[in-house]
Write a protein that holds these residues in place. Structure first.
Motif, PDB file in Angstrom:
ATOM      1  N   ASP A  24      25.902  66.248  39.067  1.00 57.50           N
ATOM      2  CA  ASP A  24      24.505  66.678  38.999  1.00 57.50           C
ATOM      3  C   ASP A  24      23.589  65.489  38.723  1.00 57.50           C
ATOM      4  OD1 ASP A  24      25.090  69.464  39.262  1.00 57.50           O
ATOM      5  OD2 ASP A  24      25.565  69.562  37.131  1.00 57.50           O
ATOM      6  N   VAL A  25      24.001  64.667  37.782  1.00 58.15           N
ATOM      7  CA  VAL A  25      23.169  63.547  37.345  1.00 58.15           C
ATOM      8  C   VAL A  25      23.215  62.401  38.345  1.00 58.15           C
ATOM      9  CG1 VAL A  25      22.684  61.979  35.427  1.00 58.15           C
ATOM     10  CG2 VAL A  25      23.633  64.240  34.973  1.00 58.15           C
ATOM     11  N   ALA A  26      24.345  62.242  39.020  1.00 64.23           N
ATOM     12  CA  ALA A  26      24.478  61.151  39.985  1.00 64.23           C
ATOM     13  C   ALA A  26      23.397  61.208  41.048  1.00 64.23           C
ATOM     14  CB  ALA A  26      25.865  61.198  40.636  1.00 64.23           C
ATOM     15  N   GLU A  27      22.954  62.414  41.404  1.00 61.19           N
ATOM     16  CA  GLU A  27      21.925  62.551  42.434  1.00 61.19           C
ATOM     17  C   GLU A  27      20.650  61.817  42.062  1.00 61.19           C
ATOM     18  OE1 GLU A  27      22.047  63.887  45.499  1.00 61.19           O
ATOM     19  OE2 GLU A  27      24.203  64.019  45.118  1.00 61.19           O
ATOM     20  N   ALA A  28      20.336  61.764  40.770  1.00 62.53           N
ATOM     21  CA  ALA A  28      19.120  61.081  40.339  1.00 62.53           C
ATOM     22  C   ALA A  28      19.221  59.572  40.567  1.00 62.53           C
ATOM     23  CB  ALA A  28      18.842  61.376  38.869  1.00 62.53           C
ATOM     24  N   TYR A  29      20.394  59.011  40.314  1.00 62.05           N
ATOM     25  CA  TYR A  29      20.592  57.579  40.542  1.00 62.05           C
ATOM     26  C   TYR A  29      20.444  57.249  42.031  1.00 62.05           C
ATOM     27  CZ  TYR A  29      22.471  57.235  35.790  1.00 62.05           C
ATOM     28  OH  TYR A  29      22.628  57.274  34.428  1.00 62.05           O
ATOM     29  N   LEU A  30      21.018  58.095  42.883  1.00 64.04           N
ATOM     30  CA  LEU A  30      20.912  57.848  44.323  1.00 64.04           C
ATOM     31  C   LEU A  30      19.467  57.953  44.782  1.00 64.04           C
ATOM     32  CD1 LEU A  30      24.009  58.033  44.128  1.00 64.04           C
ATOM     33  CD2 LEU A  30      23.980  59.255  46.303  1.00 64.04           C
ATOM     34  N   TYR A  31      18.742  58.935  44.253  1.00 63.00           N
ATOM     35  CA  TYR A  31      17.324  59.071  44.596  1.00 63.00           C
ATOM     36  C   TYR A  31      16.550  57.804  44.236  1.00 63.00           C
ATOM     37  CZ  TYR A  31      12.458  59.988  43.455  1.00 63.00           C
ATOM     38  OH  TYR A  31      11.098  59.874  43.326  1.00 63.00           O
ATOM     39  N   LEU A  32      16.805  57.259  43.046  1.00 61.06           N
ATOM     40  CA  LEU A  32      16.053  56.077  42.612  1.00 61.06           C
ATOM     41  C   LEU A  32      16.448  54.835  43.406  1.00 61.06           C
ATOM     42  CD1 LEU A  32      16.015  56.743  38.779  1.00 61.06           C
ATOM     43  CD2 LEU A  32      14.054  56.781  40.329  1.00 61.06           C
ATOM     44  N   MET A  33      17.701  54.750  43.839  1.00 62.17           N
ATOM     45  CA  MET A  33      18.077  53.625  44.688  1.00 62.17           C
ATOM     46  C   MET A  33      17.419  53.731  46.057  1.00 62.17           C
ATOM     47  SD  MET A  33      22.066  52.767  43.795  1.00 62.17           S
ATOM     48  CE  MET A  33      22.718  54.416  43.518  1.00 62.17           C
ATOM     49  N   ARG A  34      17.330  54.938  46.590  1.00 64.45           N
ATOM     50  CA  ARG A  34      16.729  55.130  47.906  1.00 64.45           C
ATOM     51  C   ARG A  34      15.210  55.008  47.874  1.00 64.45           C
ATOM     52  NH1 ARG A  34      19.144  60.241  47.800  1.00 64.45           N
ATOM     53  NH2 ARG A  34      21.283  60.357  48.574  1.00 64.45           N
ATOM     54  N   GLY A  35      14.594  55.446  46.781  1.00 62.18           N
ATOM     55  CA  GLY A  35      13.141  55.628  46.736  1.00 62.18           C
ATOM     56  C   GLY A  35      12.388  54.339  46.526  1.00 62.18           C
ATOM     57  N   GLY A  36      11.907  53.761  47.606  1.00 59.60           N
ATOM     58  CA  GLY A  36      11.252  52.451  47.527  1.00 59.60           C
ATOM     59  C   GLY A  36       9.905  52.435  46.845  1.00 59.60           C
ATOM     60  N   TYR A  37       9.391  53.619  46.440  1.00 62.29           N
ATOM     61  CA  TYR A  37       8.067  53.666  45.809  1.00 62.29           C
ATOM     62  C   TYR A  37       8.155  54.036  44.331  1.00 62.29           C
ATOM     63  CZ  TYR A  37       2.946  54.127  45.941  1.00 62.29           C
ATOM     64  OH  TYR A  37       1.600  53.964  45.740  1.00 62.29           O
ATOM     65  N   SER A  38       9.347  54.036  43.769  1.00 59.83           N
ATOM     66  CA  SER A  38       9.544  54.385  42.359  1.00 59.83           C
ATOM     67  C   SER A  38       9.938  53.151  41.571  1.00 59.83           C
ATOM     68  CB  SER A  38      10.637  55.448  42.205  1.00 59.83           C
ATOM     69  OG  SER A  38      10.255  56.659  42.795  1.00 59.83           O
ATOM     70  N   THR A  39       9.176  52.862  40.518  1.00 64.27           N
ATOM     71  CA  THR A  39       9.568  51.799  39.588  1.00 64.27           C
ATOM     72  C   THR A  39       8.941  52.081  38.234  1.00 64.27           C
ATOM     73  OG1 THR A  39       9.895  49.413  39.331  1.00 64.27           O
ATOM     74  CG2 THR A  39       7.700  50.136  40.014  1.00 64.27           C
ATOM     75  N   GLY A  40       9.653  51.705  37.186  1.00 66.16           N
ATOM     76  CA  GLY A  40       9.208  52.007  35.831  1.00 66.16           C
ATOM     77  C   GLY A  40       9.301  53.476  35.483  1.00 66.16           C
ATOM     78  N   SER A  41      10.049  54.236  36.270  1.00 64.12           N
ATOM     79  CA  SER A  41      10.105  55.691  36.110  1.00 64.12           C
ATOM     80  C   SER A  41      11.285  56.126  35.241  1.00 64.12           C
ATOM     81  CB  SER A  41      10.231  56.383  37.468  1.00 64.12           C
ATOM     82  OG  SER A  41       9.112  56.109  38.282  1.00 64.12           O
ATOM     83  N   VAL A  42      11.074  57.231  34.516  1.00 74.70           N
ATOM     84  CA  VAL A  42      12.147  57.903  33.776  1.00 74.70           C
ATOM     85  C   VAL A  42      12.379  59.242  34.455  1.00 74.70           C
ATOM     86  CG1 VAL A  42      12.929  58.802  31.562  1.00 74.70           C
ATOM     87  CG2 VAL A  42      11.376  56.819  31.630  1.00 74.70           C
ATOM     88  N   VAL A  43      13.568  59.433  35.029  1.00 79.00           N
ATOM     89  CA  VAL A  43      13.894  60.691  35.693  1.00 79.00           C
ATOM     90  C   VAL A  43      14.809  61.495  34.769  1.00 79.00           C
ATOM     91  CG1 VAL A  43      15.020  61.771  37.673  1.00 79.00           C
ATOM     92  CG2 VAL A  43      13.619  59.724  37.989  1.00 79.00           C
ATOM     93  N   VAL A  44      14.301  62.635  34.317  1.00 84.52           N
ATOM     94  CA  VAL A  44      15.033  63.499  33.389  1.00 84.52           C
ATOM     95  C   VAL A  44      15.862  64.505  34.178  1.00 84.52           C
ATOM     96  CG1 VAL A  44      14.834  65.176  31.519  1.00 84.52           C
ATOM     97  CG2 VAL A  44      13.245  63.233  31.638  1.00 84.52           C
ATOM     98  N   VAL A  45      17.155  64.581  33.854  1.00 84.87           N
ATOM     99  CA  VAL A  45      18.060  65.555  34.479  1.00 84.87           C
ATOM    100  C   VAL A  45      18.759  66.281  33.331  1.00 84.87           C
ATOM    101  CG1 VAL A  45      19.878  65.916  36.187  1.00 84.87           C
ATOM    102  CG2 VAL A  45      18.414  63.894  36.354  1.00 84.87           C
ATOM    103  N   ASP A  46      18.145  67.364  32.856  1.00 81.45           N
ATOM    104  CA  ASP A  46      18.623  67.995  31.618  1.00 81.45           C
ATOM    105  C   ASP A  46      18.732  69.510  31.688  1.00 81.45           C
ATOM    106  OD1 ASP A  46      15.945  68.695  31.630  1.00 81.45           O
ATOM    107  OD2 ASP A  46      15.651  68.275  29.500  1.00 81.45           O
ATOM    108  N   GLY A  47      18.676  70.073  32.895  1.00 77.68           N
ATOM    109  CA  GLY A  47      18.787  71.519  33.007  1.00 77.68           C
ATOM    110  C   GLY A  47      17.634  72.278  32.383  1.00 77.68           C
ATOM    111  N   GLY A  48      16.524  71.574  32.147  1.00 81.23           N
ATOM    112  CA  GLY A  48      15.361  72.205  31.515  1.00 81.23           C
ATOM    113  C   GLY A  48      15.385  72.133  30.003  1.00 81.23           C
ATOM    114  N   GLY A  49      16.244  71.275  29.457  1.00 74.75           N
ATOM    115  CA  GLY A  49      16.410  71.211  27.997  1.00 74.75           C
ATOM    116  C   GLY A  49      15.143  70.845  27.239  1.00 74.75           C
ATOM    117  N   LEU A  50      14.290  70.015  27.816  1.00 77.05           N
ATOM    118  CA  LEU A  50      13.061  69.627  27.137  1.00 77.05           C
ATOM    119  C   LEU A  50      12.025  70.752  27.115  1.00 77.05           C
ATOM    120  CD1 LEU A  50      12.532  65.943  28.334  1.00 77.05           C
ATOM    121  CD2 LEU A  50      13.477  66.749  26.160  1.00 77.05           C
ATOM    122  N   LEU A  51      12.290  71.822  27.841  1.00 72.47           N
ATOM    123  CA  LEU A  51      11.347  72.930  27.890  1.00 72.47           C
ATOM    124  C   LEU A  51      11.597  73.976  26.816  1.00 72.47           C
ATOM    125  CD1 LEU A  51      11.362  73.570  31.763  1.00 72.47           C
ATOM    126  CD2 LEU A  51       9.740  72.179  30.444  1.00 72.47           C
TER     127      LEU A  51
END
Length: 239
Positions: free
Chosen positions: A211-238
């Protein structure tokens, strides 16, 4: 942006989230290089990864070991850092200071050293993806060291994104994920934690490494993202 024929280095890539990142990237046609301080862990990961994957033994807390590792690896496209000791969950009064230092040595200073010594080998258009956790935003009793680390990793990511620009630097913040990082908890306590977390999360379950690996792949692919924090927590912060 495809990861096909990209070269991806994953320090901590022999188990848990790091191995899931390496497996997912390899499935997209990337060449993966995984590293760990334990030789048997490297060998086990290579058995699961496709032909062409490479593995190295490196101590992320030893500067010369990290320097030699990058000298041997050569040029690559993306650096992922997921290395870390098992999670510390102890009260401040009970916390062993030397153990707390070792925890930060691997997770914070190891990441810092890897970026410092490896960034020069990253090809144009590449990136760095680090790892933090949601304790930075929602600490619990007994997570003082972990929360301190997570806050530091978010700040480090933002600072590196500016200092190393145009190299992109981002960080993934997982919630509760079923990995060996919980191994120091007794099995009953660990399973109880997973059950209670699943019951409270909007998605109704705890995370798996894939589940979490997808976020790493997104950030490697996404050439317009930098300095970003991508949360993958199943909604835990909510909740």
């Amino acid at each position: 942006m495809s990861l096909r024929e990209q070269r991806i280095v994953v320090i901590g890539g022999t188990s848990g989230i790091g191995l899931a990142v390496a497996e997912a990237a390899a499935a997209e046609g990337a060449e993966v290089v995984v590293a760990s301080r334990r030789r048997e862990s490297v060998a086990g990961a290579l058995e699961r990864l496709p032909d062409g994957a490479r593995g190295h033994v490196v101590d992320a807390t030893d500067e010369e070991s990290v320097r030699a590792f990058f000298a041997e690896v050569g040029a690559f496209d993306h650096l992922v850092y997921t290395a870390g000791e098992s999670l510390l969950m102890e009260s401040l009064a009970e916390q062993d200071l030397d153990r707390a230092r070792r925890f930060l040595d691997t997770r914070l200073w190891g990441a810092y050293s890897a970026v410092r010594l490896g960034a020069g080998s990253i090809r144009p258009g590449g990136s760095v993806v680090l790892t933090t956790g949601t304790a930075a935003r929602r600490p619990l009793p007994g997570t003082t060291v972990a929360a301190s680390l997570c806050g530091a990793m978010e700040s480090l990511t933002r600072a590196l994104a500016l200092e190393l620009a145009p190299l992109r630097v981002n960080v993934v913040s997982p919630g509760v994920v079923r990995t060996d990082l919980w191994r120091d908890l007794a099995e009953a306590d660990r399973e109880g934690l997973f059950r209670s977390s699943a019951g409270s999360l909007p998605v109704g379950r705890v995370g798996e490494p894939a589940d979490v690996a997808e976020a790493y792949l997104y950030l490697m692919r996404g050439g317009y993202s930098t300095g970003s924090v991508v949360v993958v927590d199943g909604g835990g912060l909510l909740v």
